[in-house]
Design an enzyme around this catalytic site. Structure first.
Site: not given
Length: 327
Positions: A240, A243, A266, A275
């Protein structure tokens, strides 16, 4: 559980829902509750209170996600029981779930740190070539751990530069771009290393163990985490981490957030917007350009003016002193 299977829920979801219902059933039985009709809203509130104060084996509290999943399992069960006329009304409808905390990703690699991690696998070892291809794929696509494990050879379209991700989270398929460098490392691994591991019948997965089996999720996590630690960066994480890194670096590079949403798979844009709070590159540039305390150019100019003024004052003082001596 049969109704979930009939609705094509993922087996992992079905298993999780079953475990969570068994947990509630055990809690309820201890308190003399043995029939769905006895599950009232006050009972559910007591269960939520119990979950909130539950501690794991390591002494830490039960996380928000675990609490929410256990309560959601009960709510969905009561909804089903109402629809099937097992109970007269859905007593779980008014039960609220714990509020989701808005936590930022703990670690995001810089470009140089990411390259440092990518350089860690030992390419003299065939498995090192595989691991480099794995890291490059995670970095380029931002796919999830299980998505990488399930990746098959036909899913990679080198000509178009895309990867077909089958049944990602929520059993949703998506197509994402993959960079040329990652494709070159995958091609190198598939041509030179993978044939050495394959045991017929070939499972078809891109990345295999030495014995030709699919990678296990925990093993993949250990593998990537090991390279992150080995790189010497101060950051921690595993699959992750790449990611988060991919999403943040693309945003800082100017990518539209909706494209990032498509890349990450998503369902809600709000999840991707997290983000934008990590990607501070543009905000930092504005801060540097506009905040007076951050502008070294202005500070240097001010100091130069002050030095010039002091020099002029000293020069005038010296001239005055010379005049007085002559007089």
């Amino acid at each position: 559980m049969a109704s979930l299977e009939a609705a094509h829920y993922a087996m992992s979801t079905v298993g999780s829902r079953r475990r969570n219902l068994l947990h509630f059933a055990g809690w309820a039985q201890v308190r003399g509750i043995t029939h769905p009709a006895e599950i009232t809203l006050p009972v559910l509130e007591r269960y939520r209170y119990t979950l909130y104060h539950t501690r794991k084996a390591n002494g830490k509290p039960l996380g928000w996600g675990a609490q929410a999943q256990k309560l959601l399992a009960v709510k969905q069960f009561l909804k089903w029981a109402t629809r099937m006329h097992v109970i007269a009304c859905n007593t779980g409808a008014e039960l609220g779930l714990p509020r989701k905390p808005q936590r930022l990703p703990r670690s995001v690699l810089t470009i140089s740190e990411a390259e440092q991690v990518l350089a860690q696998p030992d390419l003299a070892d065939p498995m090192g070539e595989r691991d480099r291809a794995i890291l490059e794929t995670l970095y380029s696509t931002g796919m999830r751990r299980n998505e990488l494990i399930a990746l098959t050879l036909p899913d990679i379209d080198a000509e178009r530069g895309t990867v077909y991700i089958r049944e990602g989270k929520g059993k949703k398929d998506r197509v994402v771009p993959i960079g040329e460098r990652a494709l070159l490392w995958i091609e190198r691994y598939v041509d030179r290393v993978r044939p050495l591991s394959v045991i017929e019948p070939d499972p078809g997965n891109v990345f295999l163990t030495k014995r030709g089996a699919r990678l296990r999720p925990n093993r993949l996590t250990e593998l990537v985490h090991g390279y992150v630690t080995q790189s010497g960066t101060a950051k921690t994480g595993s699959c992750h981490l790449f990611r988060h890194t991919m999403a943040t670096l693309m945003l800082e590079g100017g990518a539209d957030i909706r494209y990032i949403q498509e890349m990450l798979g998503h369902a809600q844009l709000a999840t991707t917007e997290l983000y934008t709070r990590v990607s501070i590159g543009r905000l930092k540039a504005v801060h540097t350009r506009t905040h007076p305390a951050h502008s070294t150019r202005e500070l240097r100019a001010k100091r130069a003016r002050e030095d010039e003024g002091h020099a002029l004052f000293r020069s005038l003082a010296a001239e005055q002193s010379d005049v007085e001596v002559c007089g």
